[in-house]
Design a protein around this motif. Structure first.
Motif, mmCIF file in Angstrom:
data_model
loop_
_atom_site.group_PDB
_atom_site.id
_atom_site.type_symbol
_atom_site.label_atom_id
_atom_site.label_comp_id
_atom_site.label_asym_id
_atom_site.label_seq_id
_atom_site.Cartn_x
_atom_site.Cartn_y
_atom_site.Cartn_z
ATOM 1 N N UNK A 1 25.130 -11.945 9.630
ATOM 2 C CA UNK A 1 24.358 -10.902 9.680
ATOM 3 C C UNK A 1 24.512 -9.581 8.894
ATOM 4 N N UNK A 2 23.132 -9.132 7.825
ATOM 5 C CA UNK A 2 23.731 -8.233 6.878
ATOM 6 C C UNK A 2 22.823 -7.494 7.414
ATOM 7 N N UNK A 3 22.642 -5.977 6.848
ATOM 8 C CA UNK A 3 21.163 -4.917 6.845
ATOM 9 C C UNK A 3 21.845 -4.264 5.606
ATOM 10 N N UNK A 4 20.088 -3.996 5.271
ATOM 11 C CA UNK A 4 20.256 -3.345 3.721
ATOM 12 C C UNK A 4 19.203 -1.882 4.782
ATOM 13 N N UNK A 5 20.158 -0.813 3.606
ATOM 14 C CA UNK A 5 19.194 0.652 4.616
ATOM 15 C C UNK A 5 18.775 1.581 3.303
ATOM 16 N N UNK A 6 17.836 1.356 2.391
ATOM 17 C CA UNK A 6 17.546 2.216 1.139
ATOM 18 C C UNK A 6 16.599 3.535 1.881
ATOM 19 N N UNK A 7 17.571 4.196 1.380
ATOM 20 C CA UNK A 7 17.862 5.474 1.857
ATOM 21 C C UNK A 7 17.319 6.232 0.063
ATOM 22 N N UNK A 8 16.866 6.012 -0.758
ATOM 23 C CA UNK A 8 17.134 6.874 -1.818
ATOM 24 C C UNK A 8 16.080 8.054 -2.312
ATOM 25 N N UNK A 9 14.756 7.839 -1.369
ATOM 26 C CA UNK A 9 14.175 7.880 -2.280
ATOM 27 C C UNK A 9 13.854 10.148 -1.914
ATOM 28 N N UNK A 10 12.578 10.094 -2.306
ATOM 29 C CA UNK A 10 12.637 11.635 -2.821
ATOM 30 C C UNK A 10 11.919 12.784 -1.210
ATOM 31 N N UNK A 11 11.380 11.498 -0.326
ATOM 32 C CA UNK A 11 10.841 13.143 0.947
ATOM 33 C C UNK A 11 9.737 13.749 0.297
#
Length: 212
Positions: free
Chosen positions: A22-32
Motif C-alpha cells: 500500500x502506498x500514498x500520494x500527498x499532493x501539496x503543491x498548491x498556492x494556498x
C-alpha cells in the motif's frame, strides 16, 4: 510526463492486513490562495500541517510520495529534517497553472508498484492513522475504491486500487479525480473520524481545526 515502467499489479494484497503493498500520494503543491498563508507550514499540534499529514500516511503506507510546488525548497527541508529518506519527494514544476490531479499524476509516476494507494491531500493533517489502517483492512476485491465516512459524510483519503492507476495517469478530461472515480465500484465505511472531512481552505477552517 514520462510514463514509468510498471509490472503487473494485483487488485488487492493476498492478505488484507499486509500493508507492504500500500502506498500514498500527498499532493501539496498548491498556492494556498484562499488561506492567505502558506498552508503546509502552518503550525499544527507539535509540528506543521504537512508533517502531521505525512506522519499519518507513513503509519499505514510504507511508500509515501509527497508532491511539492509552491515554496518547494522550504517544505522539502522541513520534511527531510523530520522524516529523512522515509518519504519520496517530487515536484510539480507547473504548479501555478495545473490542478491537483496533475500533481497526483506526477506522484503516481514516482510511486512504483503497489496494490493500492491513499490519496491524502496535504492540507488534511487531522486524519487519524487508525482511519488509514481501517481502510486497509476494508480493502477487498469487490471494490476498487474505499472511502471513509464520518456521520454519513464521505471524506478523504480514498484508498484506490492499483488497477485504476493507468486511467488516472492518462486522464485529461474535466472533473479531475472525481470524474474518474464516479463510475467505479466503491465502498464507504463509517469511521467517526472528523479529520476526514476537515481540510484547510480558509483562515476560518484553520481556526476551527485548532479549536477541535
Amino acid at each position: 510526463m514520462a510514463e514509468a515502467e510498471r509490472g503487473e499489479m494485483r487488485l488487492v494484497p493476498e492478505k488484507t492486513d499486509d500493508r507492504r503493498q500500500i502506498g500514498a500520494v500527498i499532493p501539496a503543491a498548491g498556492m494556498s490562495s484562499r488561506m492567505q498563508a502558506f498552508k503546509p507550514l502552518l503550525p499544527f499540534r507539535d509540528s506543521t500541517v504537512i508533517e502531521c499529514t505525512a506522519e499519518a500516511a507513513l503509519e499505514a503506507a510504507p511508500r509515501v510520495v509527497v508532491v511539492l510546488g509552491n515554496h518547494a525548497d522550504e517544505v522539502e527541508r522541513v520534511l527531510k529534517k523530520r522524516f529523512g529518506d522515509r518519504l519520496t519527494i517530487v515536484r510539480n514544476p507547473d504548479y501555478r497553472s495545473t490542478d491537483m490531479l496533475y500533481s497526483v499524476q506526477i506522484g503516481l509516476d514516482a510511486l512504483g508498484k503497489c496494490d493500492g494507494f491513499f490519496l491524502l491531500p496535504g492540507d488534511m493533517p487531522a486524519v487519524g492513522s487508525d482511519t488509514l489502517k481501517a481502510l486497509v483492512e476494508a480493502f477487498d476485491g469487490e471494490h476498487r475504491v474505499i472511502f471513509p465516512s464520518c456521520n454519513g459524510r464521505k471524506g478523504h483519503p480514498p484508498l484506490i486500487a492499483a488497477s485504476l492507476i493507468p486511467a488516472i495517469r492518462s486522464y485529461r478530461g474535466d472533473g479531475g479525480l472525481r470524474a474518474i472515480l464516479s463510475d467505479v465500484p466503491q465502498k464507504v465505511i463509517e469511521l467517526g473520524d472528523k479529520g476526514i472531512t476537515t481540510d484547510l481552505d480558509t483562515p476560518e477552517d484553520y481556526a476551527a481545526m485548532l479549536n477541535n
